[in-house]
Design a protein around this motif. Structure first.
Motif, mmCIF file in Angstrom:
data_model
loop_
_atom_site.group_PDB
_atom_site.id
_atom_site.type_symbol
_atom_site.label_atom_id
_atom_site.label_comp_id
_atom_site.label_asym_id
_atom_site.label_seq_id
_atom_site.Cartn_x
_atom_site.Cartn_y
_atom_site.Cartn_z
ATOM 1 N N SER A 1 51.171 33.407 38.362
ATOM 2 C CA SER A 1 51.257 34.845 38.561
ATOM 3 C C SER A 1 50.886 35.570 37.281
ATOM 4 C CB SER A 1 52.673 35.241 39.004
ATOM 5 O OG SER A 1 53.621 34.879 38.023
ATOM 6 N N GLY A 2 50.459 36.825 37.434
ATOM 7 C CA GLY A 2 50.135 37.633 36.266
ATOM 8 C C GLY A 2 48.781 37.357 35.652
ATOM 9 N N ILE A 3 47.913 36.616 36.346
ATOM 10 C CA ILE A 3 46.622 36.248 35.759
ATOM 11 C C ILE A 3 45.454 36.601 36.669
ATOM 12 C CG2 ILE A 3 46.690 33.879 36.637
ATOM 13 C CD1 ILE A 3 45.406 33.030 33.937
ATOM 14 N N GLY A 4 45.705 36.779 37.945
ATOM 15 C CA GLY A 4 44.689 37.220 38.886
ATOM 16 C C GLY A 4 43.471 36.334 38.930
ATOM 17 N N SER A 5 42.306 36.953 39.025
ATOM 18 C CA SER A 5 41.065 36.209 39.210
ATOM 19 C C SER A 5 40.521 35.605 37.927
ATOM 20 C CB SER A 5 40.012 37.126 39.824
ATOM 21 O OG SER A 5 39.784 38.231 38.963
ATOM 22 N N SER A 6 41.207 35.779 36.805
ATOM 23 C CA SER A 6 40.755 35.167 35.558
ATOM 24 C C SER A 6 41.256 33.739 35.394
ATOM 25 C CB SER A 6 41.179 36.008 34.350
ATOM 26 O OG SER A 6 42.577 36.034 34.225
ATOM 27 N N LEU A 7 41.942 33.220 36.418
ATOM 28 C CA LEU A 7 42.428 31.840 36.355
ATOM 29 C C LEU A 7 41.280 30.891 36.656
ATOM 30 C CD1 LEU A 7 44.845 29.929 36.055
ATOM 31 C CD2 LEU A 7 45.240 30.210 38.508
#
Length: 116
Positions: A25-31
């Protein structure tokens, strides 16, 4: 704040199965790449399996044919299906997530114990 939370560990007899889950959580599509690592008692943390966001997989030789990693990019969740478990699979399993911008994040770990 980025968080990785694992679940699904436990005690199982040799030959049994477990399914681990890790939600980021807290990272969105930058994972980017997500993976599972094992820290066995008295040993260093080692790669078990990992998957890129596009689905390129890598497994440790010791788990090939027994473990399967998969991910849900919408839910930023990675799974590890562990079959035919062996006592040497015992340890703490950590989830790791790599941001495409560089930072690396770890979960708190989940204990897996395989009895003989």
């Amino acid at each position: 704040q980025v968080q990785l939370v694992e679940s699904g560990g436990g005690l199982v007899q040799a030959g049994g199965s477990l399914r681990l889950s890790c939600v980021a959580s807290g990272i969105g599509s930058s994972l980017g790449t997500m993976g599972w690592y094992l820290q066995a008692p008295g040993k260093q943390r080692e790669l078990v399996a990992r998957t890129t966001r596009g689905g390129v997989l890598r497994y440790a030789d010791s788990v090939k044919g027994r473990f399967t990693i998969s991910r849900d990019n919408v839910r930023n969740t990675v799974y590890l299906q562990m079959n035919y478990l062996k006592p040497e699979d015992t340890g703490v399993y950590y989830c790791k997530g790599d941001s495409i911008y560089g930072p690396v994040y770890w979960g708190q770990g989940t204990q897996v114990t395989v009895s003989s």
